[in-house]
Scaffold this motif. Structure first.
Motif: not given
Ligand SMILES: [Zn+2]
Ligand SMILES: [Zn+2]
Length: 260
Positions: A207-213
Motif C-alpha cells: 500500500l502506497k496511498q490511503i483514501v479515508l471515506g
C-alpha cells in the motif's frame, strides 16, 4: 488507474474509477443529476461511463441508480441477493448483471474482483479493481475486518477505506442505544482505530496511498480520522508523506483525483 470519490458518507456514496479507456462508478448514492455534474467537474463525460458496480442496497449507495443507469443505458453489476432487494429500484432487466463472490470480471479494460464484507445489508461487497500491473481496493461499509481481506488486498497500491467513526464520539453522542449498537457492531461500520489497524497491515505489504471515506457526519471529523491512522502508522515506523500518502474525503463533498 484514477479514482475519485464524487461523494462519500451517509448523505451519499459514488466513486468514479477510470483507466485511459474505461470509466466506471462504484455506487450511485447521490442524484443522477449531481453525479453528472460532479463527473463533468473532474473531466469525465457521463456518457463515457461503461457500467455501475454496486456494493450493497442501502439508500446512500443507490439513490441515483435507476435514473442514471436508465438514462445512460449502461449495465449495473451486483449479486443475485442484492438484485432481489434492489427490485424497488426498477432497473431495466436488460441492464442487470449478476456477479458472484470472488469472481473476476471485466468492464472494458478494468478487471474487477468482488468479495463479501461484514455489514448489515443482504450481500455487501468490497472490490479490487485492476488494470495492467496496478490495483486498488474499495472497501466501505463494514463492521470489522475479516482475516481474508488482508490476502485479497495485500497487493493493492491504493485503498479507499471506510473510516466511519470515533468510538468515543458514538458512545458520548445522542444516538439511541439501538443505533449505537448497530454502528459499533460486527456488521455495522468501521471505526477510525479499526481502519488504522488494517491500514498498518496493508502498508507492510504494497500500500502506497490511503483514501479515508464514508466518515460519519455526527461521529467523526477528518482531523480525528487522519490522526488515528497517522499515529498508528508512525507506531510501525511508516513515514506518512514519504512511505505512504493519506487523504480524507469530507462528508458529501467532491473528493480529489488519485492516480496509481
Ligand atoms: Zn450500508
Ligand atoms: Zn453507506
Amino acid at each position: 488507474l484514477n479514482i475519485c470519490a464524487l461523494s462519500s458518507g451517509s448523505s451519499g456514496n459514488a466513486i468514479c474509477i477510470g483507466s485511459d479507456r474505461t470509466k466506471i462508478l462504484v455506487d450511485a448514492g447521490i442524484s443522477a443529476r449531481e453525479i453528472g455534474r460532479r463527473l463533468m467537474e473532474i473531466g469525465v463525460k457521463p456518457n463515457e461511463l461503461a457500467g455501475i458496480v454496486i456494493t450493497h442496497e442501502h439508500t446512500d449507495h443507490v439513490r441515483g441508480l435507476r435514473v442514471l443507469a436508465t438514462r445512460l443505458d449502461i449495465p449495473v453489476y451486483s449479486t443475485e441477493e442484492t438484485w432481489y432487494h434492489l427490485e424497488d429500484c426498477r432497473i431495466p432487466i436488460h441492464l442487470q448483471r449478476v456477479i458472484e463472490h470472488h469472481q473476476h470480471f471485466l468492464i472494458g479494460d478494468l478487471g474487477i474482483e468482488a468479495f463479501p464484507v461484514p455489514h448489515d445489508a443482504v450481500d455487501p461487497l468490497g472490490f479490487k479493481i485492476y488494470n495492467q500491473n496496478t490495483s486498488l481496493g474499495i472497501v466501505t461499509d463494514l463492521g470489522h475486518v475479516p482475516g481474508y481481506l488482508l490476502d485479497r488486498l495485500g497487493d493493492v497500491e491504493l485503498i479507499y477505506l471506510e473510516s466511519n467513526h470515533d468510538v468515543d464520539m458514538v458512545m458520548a453522542g445522542s444516538y439511541p442505544a439501538f443505533l449505537k449498537r448497530r454502528i459499533l457492531g460486527q456488521r455495522g461500520h468501521l471505526s477510525n482505530d479499526t481502519a488504522a489497524d488494517f491500514l498498518a497491515m496493508l502498508t507492510e505489504r504494497c500500500l502506497k496511498q490511503i483514501v479515508l471515506g464514508h466518515l460519519s457526519k455526527n461521529n467523526n471529523t477528518p482531523q480525528l480520522a487522519l490522526a488515528s491512522v497517522k499515529s498508528r502508522l508512525k507506531g510501525i515506523g511508516c513515514n506518512v508523506g514519504t512511505d505512504v500518502d493519506i487523504q480524507c474525503c469530507c462528508h458529501g463533498e467532491l473528493g480529489i483525483i488519485h492516480s496509481v
